[in-house]
Design a protein around this motif. Structure first.
Motif, PDB file in Angstrom:
ATOM      1  N   ASP A 167     -23.856 155.437  48.828  1.00 54.46           N
ATOM      2  CA  ASP A 167     -24.186 156.844  49.054  1.00 54.46           C
ATOM      3  C   ASP A 167     -25.671 157.050  49.329  1.00 54.46           C
ATOM      4  N   SER A 168     -26.433 155.972  49.413  1.00 60.53           N
ATOM      5  CA  SER A 168     -27.872 156.085  49.648  1.00 60.53           C
ATOM      6  C   SER A 168     -28.157 156.097  51.147  1.00 60.53           C
ATOM      7  N   PRO A 169     -29.320 156.602  51.552  1.00 64.36           N
ATOM      8  CA  PRO A 169     -29.679 156.576  52.983  1.00 64.36           C
ATOM      9  C   PRO A 169     -29.723 155.171  53.561  1.00 64.36           C
ATOM     10  N   GLU A 170     -29.973 154.166  52.707  1.00 63.06           N
ATOM     11  CA  GLU A 170     -30.034 152.787  53.183  1.00 63.06           C
ATOM     12  C   GLU A 170     -28.677 152.280  53.660  1.00 63.06           C
ATOM     13  N   ALA A 171     -27.587 152.952  53.253  1.00 60.85           N
ATOM     14  CA  ALA A 171     -26.243 152.483  53.605  1.00 60.85           C
ATOM     15  C   ALA A 171     -25.542 153.399  54.593  1.00 60.85           C
ATOM     16  N   ARG A 172     -26.122 154.543  54.899  1.00 60.53           N
ATOM     17  CA  ARG A 172     -25.438 155.525  55.740  1.00 60.53           C
ATOM     18  C   ARG A 172     -25.900 155.422  57.187  1.00 60.53           C
ATOM     19  N   GLY A 173     -24.929 155.583  58.091  1.00 60.09           N
ATOM     20  CA  GLY A 173     -25.203 155.518  59.512  1.00 60.09           C
ATOM     21  C   GLY A 173     -25.588 156.865  60.087  1.00 60.09           C
ATOM     22  N   PRO A 174     -25.542 157.003  61.414  1.00 60.69           N
ATOM     23  CA  PRO A 174     -25.981 158.251  62.055  1.00 60.69           C
ATOM     24  C   PRO A 174     -25.093 159.446  61.752  1.00 60.69           C
ATOM     25  N   PHE A 183     -23.855 160.014  58.741  1.00 60.02           N
ATOM     26  CA  PHE A 183     -23.973 160.218  57.294  1.00 60.02           C
ATOM     27  C   PHE A 183     -22.772 159.666  56.533  1.00 60.02           C
ATOM     28  N   LYS A 184     -22.196 158.589  57.052  1.00 61.92           N
ATOM     29  CA  LYS A 184     -21.129 157.876  56.371  1.00 61.92           C
ATOM     30  C   LYS A 184     -21.549 156.415  56.206  1.00 61.92           C
ATOM     31  N   PRO A 185     -21.000 155.727  55.197  1.00 57.25           N
ATOM     32  CA  PRO A 185     -21.379 154.319  55.004  1.00 57.25           C
ATOM     33  C   PRO A 185     -21.100 153.483  56.246  1.00 57.25           C
ATOM     34  N   ASP A 186     -22.052 152.656  56.612  1.00 53.77           N
ATOM     35  CA  ASP A 186     -21.944 151.781  57.778  1.00 53.77           C
ATOM     36  C   ASP A 186     -21.773 150.341  57.302  1.00 53.77           C
ATOM     37  N   ASN A 187     -20.843 149.616  57.914  1.00 54.95           N
ATOM     38  CA  ASN A 187     -20.537 148.269  57.423  1.00 54.95           C
ATOM     39  C   ASN A 187     -21.732 147.329  57.535  1.00 54.95           C
ATOM     40  N   TRP A 188     -22.536 147.465  58.612  1.00 50.01           N
ATOM     41  CA  TRP A 188     -23.707 146.596  58.754  1.00 50.01           C
ATOM     42  C   TRP A 188     -24.724 146.870  57.646  1.00 50.01           C
ATOM     43  N   LYS A 236     -31.643 140.908  60.098  1.00 53.14           N
ATOM     44  CA  LYS A 236     -30.909 140.915  61.369  1.00 53.14           C
ATOM     45  C   LYS A 236     -29.772 141.931  61.351  1.00 53.14           C
ATOM     46  N   TRP A 237     -29.213 142.216  60.178  1.00 52.93           N
ATOM     47  CA  TRP A 237     -28.136 143.202  60.106  1.00 52.93           C
ATOM     48  C   TRP A 237     -28.636 144.598  60.488  1.00 52.93           C
ATOM     49  N   ARG A 238     -29.911 144.886  60.256  1.00 53.10           N
ATOM     50  CA  ARG A 238     -30.496 146.143  60.725  1.00 53.10           C
ATOM     51  C   ARG A 238     -30.452 146.215  62.255  1.00 53.10           C
ATOM     52  N   ILE A 239     -30.792 145.108  62.888  1.00 53.61           N
ATOM     53  CA  ILE A 239     -30.775 145.053  64.350  1.00 53.61           C
ATOM     54  C   ILE A 239     -29.352 145.229  64.864  1.00 53.61           C
ATOM     55  N   LYS A 240     -28.396 144.564  64.216  1.00 49.75           N
ATOM     56  CA  LYS A 240     -27.002 144.685  64.631  1.00 49.75           C
ATOM     57  C   LYS A 240     -26.494 146.117  64.455  1.00 49.75           C
ATOM     58  N   HIS A 241     -26.957 146.781  63.411  1.00 52.22           N
ATOM     59  CA  HIS A 241     -26.575 148.184  63.209  1.00 52.22           C
ATOM     60  C   HIS A 241     -27.080 149.052  64.358  1.00 52.22           C
ATOM     61  N   ALA A 242     -28.328 148.845  64.763  1.00 54.54           N
ATOM     62  CA  ALA A 242     -28.885 149.628  65.867  1.00 54.54           C
ATOM     63  C   ALA A 242     -28.128 149.357  67.164  1.00 54.54           C
ATOM     64  N   GLU A 243     -27.784 148.103  67.410  1.00 59.83           N
ATOM     65  CA  GLU A 243     -27.009 147.777  68.612  1.00 59.83           C
ATOM     66  C   GLU A 243     -25.630 148.428  68.567  1.00 59.83           C
ATOM     67  N   ALA A 264     -33.366 153.982  64.217  1.00 60.02           N
ATOM     68  CA  ALA A 264     -32.709 152.763  63.722  1.00 60.02           C
ATOM     69  C   ALA A 264     -33.458 151.521  64.189  1.00 60.02           C
ATOM     70  N   TRP A 265     -33.926 151.523  65.431  1.00 59.73           N
ATOM     71  CA  TRP A 265     -34.675 150.374  65.938  1.00 59.73           C
ATOM     72  C   TRP A 265     -36.041 150.268  65.270  1.00 59.73           C
ATOM     73  N   GLN A 266     -36.656 151.386  64.963  1.00 59.28           N
ATOM     74  CA  GLN A 266     -37.941 151.334  64.260  1.00 59.28           C
ATOM     75  C   GLN A 266     -37.780 150.705  62.884  1.00 59.28           C
ATOM     76  N   MET A 267     -36.721 151.095  62.168  1.00 58.32           N
ATOM     77  CA  MET A 267     -36.478 150.489  60.855  1.00 58.32           C
ATOM     78  C   MET A 267     -36.123 149.011  60.992  1.00 58.32           C
ATOM     79  N   ALA A 268     -35.407 148.661  62.068  1.00 56.93           N
ATOM     80  CA  ALA A 268     -35.087 147.251  62.300  1.00 56.93           C
ATOM     81  C   ALA A 268     -36.355 146.443  62.554  1.00 56.93           C
ATOM     82  N   ALA A 269     -37.276 147.012  63.332  1.00 55.86           N
ATOM     83  CA  ALA A 269     -38.540 146.321  63.597  1.00 55.86           C
ATOM     84  C   ALA A 269     -39.350 146.154  62.315  1.00 55.86           C
ATOM     85  N   ASP A 270     -39.363 147.189  61.477  1.00 60.18           N
ATOM     86  CA  ASP A 270     -40.083 147.090  60.202  1.00 60.18           C
ATOM     87  C   ASP A 270     -39.452 146.028  59.302  1.00 60.18           C
ATOM     88  N   GLY A 271     -38.116 145.988  59.283  1.00 57.33           N
ATOM     89  CA  GLY A 271     -37.437 144.983  58.467  1.00 57.33           C
ATOM     90  C   GLY A 271     -37.708 143.568  58.942  1.00 57.33           C
TER      91      GLY A 271
END
Length: 581
Positions: free
Chosen positions: A201-208, A210-215, A249-256, A271-278
């Motif tokens: 239920d945290s922002p770290e797990a929710r997609g665009p 606002f539901k949990p994203d598997n990546w 890398k899962w951050r990158i896959k989520h953005a893709e 999403a890509w900015q957070m992937a780059a930071d990660g």
């Protein structure tokens, strides 16, 4: 002397009773505070291999171990054979029951959980026709792994494997679109994950949406494993490089994934900015190597800079008459250092040791970066977070939709606009020409060719060089790829400088605009004050003559006799006295 049967039995009984004493001394359990128990109990505590240290205690598991009477290995082998038979016969309920029995017999054997979870999620799931049933079997596999994590809390690879399942299986399967949607709506699974400490239920797990994203949920599992390793638990049966690269890398896959689903706006850019930071944080992590030191993948440039500084100082100490060090593949710095003058020889030897150590670190860092294609993922995250890249993908997406709707003129216009932007992107980031998205772009070029009803492109076609490099829609050769890799670094640095200059230019323009606005406000304020002063002065000039006239009239009225007014009715008029002649 012949002993009777009764005597022999009594002797055996005495020996057995005598053996119980050392066995009790060795296996005596711990009695709590101050009582460490026997030697075996002390060893279990010392090496953290007690049942309570390994994970969740299962009474059923302990009961089955005792019931096997020392034949646990044989029983486990028979159960593994039964599991295979039930799988071949498509007896799914019996298969799951046997897997649970195997887990009870071998709860701390990691391969039980890994192999059978993979069996359920990857092999058994494909036996179903309906994607919903396939998803249920994939979920069975992930839940089986989660149970293994509970019973093996010091097994980082099991945690990593769980995160891998949530990302790879649900996000890369043929049914990934359906799996991702089902996962985002699976509230029962979400609740179970919350109980395991995974904050879905945290922002770290929710997609665009606002539901949990598997990546992202898989990434949380992976970072849970990273926390275990950082606390001192060792990684077994896996290289640290592969272990630590998956989470970023899962951050990158989520953005893709969200871009493939049509999310092509500021959410994708974020999403890509957070992937780059990660990925940058991953580059700053200390990664154990096969050598006696750790490395940081993102510090290659810093190591190269330090080597250049040490080498420059080393040349000054050893003298210019020595042969060029850079001309040798593996120069012997220590040999050159020993030839230096006696007053600087010790410093030269120190520098030689530092340079050789830097050489080892640079070689190891370069090798590890190539293993995971570090530079490519770094470049991809940097390029994809730019606004123009998101716009180019949006144009391609809209063009494909228009093409499917047979709106050819609109599709052609969108294709051409997108191709122009992609040409700029490839010029700045050549390494992206070997990306998966480049292969998708080739398919778009094919559809564009069909739309314009021509296999030949105009001379000013923006992606002419790209099409030529692909060799008539073929794969890029390794030689071209290597050439791109060597030239990519300079292109990236140049693009970074351009972006920084653009940012500085925007800041200067914003500052100038603010200064102009401030001056305009001051001028307007001064003009308003001047206008008000002029108005007050004009008003004062108009009021001054009127006041003078009023004063004169008042003076005249005071000097005039009262009789001149004729008086009012009833007043007595006094005649003047006659003068004497």
């Amino acid at each position: 002397m012949n002993l009777s049967a009764l005597s022999r039995k009594l002797i055996y009984l005495v020996v057995l009773l005598a053996m119980l004493v050392p066995l009790y001394m060795l296996g005596q359990p711990s009695g709590g505070v101050g009582d460490s128990g026997g030697q075996l109990s002390e060893m279990r505590d010392k090496f953290n291999i007690a049942e309570s240290d390994l994970g969740e205690i299962s009474p059923a598991s302990e009961t089955m171990k005792l019931a096997s009477l020392g034949m646990r290995g044989v029983a486990a082998t028979l159960l593994w054979e039964k599991a295979h038979d039930y799988k071949v016969q498509h007896e799914w309920d019996r298969l799951k029951a046997v897997l649970n029995q195997i887990a009870l017999l071998q709860p701390h054997f990691d391969k039980v959980w890994e192999h059978q979870a993979h069996n359920l999620a990857y092999n058994v799931s494909t036996e179903f026709d309906d994607y919903r049933q396939r998803y249920e079997m994939v979920r069975e596999g992930t839940e089986f792994l989660t149970k293994g994590v509970r019973q093996n809390r010091n097994a980082p690879r099991l945690v990593w494997y769980t995160g891998w399942f949530y990302g790879s299986k649900m996000g890369m399967a043929d049914e990934k679109t359906q799996f991702r949607k089902l996962f985002s709506e699976d509230e029962v699974l979400h609740q179970a994950l919350m109980e395991e400490g995974i904050a879905v239920d945290s922002p770290e797990a929710r997609g665009p949406y606002f539901k949990p994203d598997n990546w992202l949920v898989g990434r949380l599992w992976l970072f849970h494993g990273y926390d275990l390793v950082d606390s001192g638990v060792k990684i077994r049966r896996q290289t640290p490089l592969n272990f630590f690269e998956t989470g970023p890398k899962w951050r990158i896959k989520h953005a893709e994934a969200i871009e493939d689903e049509g999310v092509l706006d500021d959410r994708a850019q974020n999403a890509w900015q957070m992937a780059a930071d990660g990925w940058k944080e991953f580059g700053e992590r200390s990664v154990p190597t096969t050598a006696a030191f750790t490395i940081k993948l993102g510090q290659l440039d810093e190591l190269t800079r330090l080597k250049a500084l040490r080498l420059e100082e080393f040349r000054k100490l050893t003298g210019d008459e020595l042969p060029g060090i850079e001309q040798q593949y593996l120069p012997k710095y220590m040999g050159y250092a020993k030839q230096a003058d006696s007053d600087v020889r010790m410093r030269a030897i120190e520098l030689a040791g530092e340079i050789e150590d830097l050489d080892l670190r640079i070689n190891k860092t370069e090798g590890y970066r190539k293993q995971i294609n570090y530079q490519y993922w770094d470049t991809l995250a940097q390029a994809e977070q730019e606004e123009r890249t998101v716009k180019a993908r949006q144009l391609i997406y809209d063009a494909e939709k228009a093409n499917e709707a047979a709106e050819l003129d609109k599709a052609i216009a969108l294709y051409e606009e997108a191709f122009a932007i992609w040409a700029e992107i490839f010029d700045d980031y050549p390494i992206l020409t070997v990306d998966d998205s480049a292969q998708d772009l080739v398919q778009s070029i094919r559809r564009y060719s069909v739309a314009i009803d021509s296999e030949e492109f105009p001379d000013d076609f923006p992606l002419a060089a790209f099409v030529e490099m692909m060799g008539n829609y073929d794969q890029v050769s390794s030689e071209i790829y290597e050439d791109i890799r060597y030239t990519q670094k300079e292109k990236i640095e140049e693009r970074k400088r351009e972006l920084e200059e653009e940012e500085r230019q925007r800041e200067r323009e914003a500052a100038e605009a603010m200064e102009r606005e401030r001056k305009a406000k001051e001028e307007a304020k001064a003009a308003a004050a001047a206008a008000k002063a002029a108005e007050m002065e004009a008003t004062a000039e108009e009021d001054e003559p009127a006041t003078a006239e009023d004063s004169e009239e008042a003076a005249e009225s005071e000097s005039a006799p009262d009789g001149d007014d004729g008086g009012e009715k009833g007043d007595v008029k006094i005649e003047p006295e006659p003068t004497a002649e």
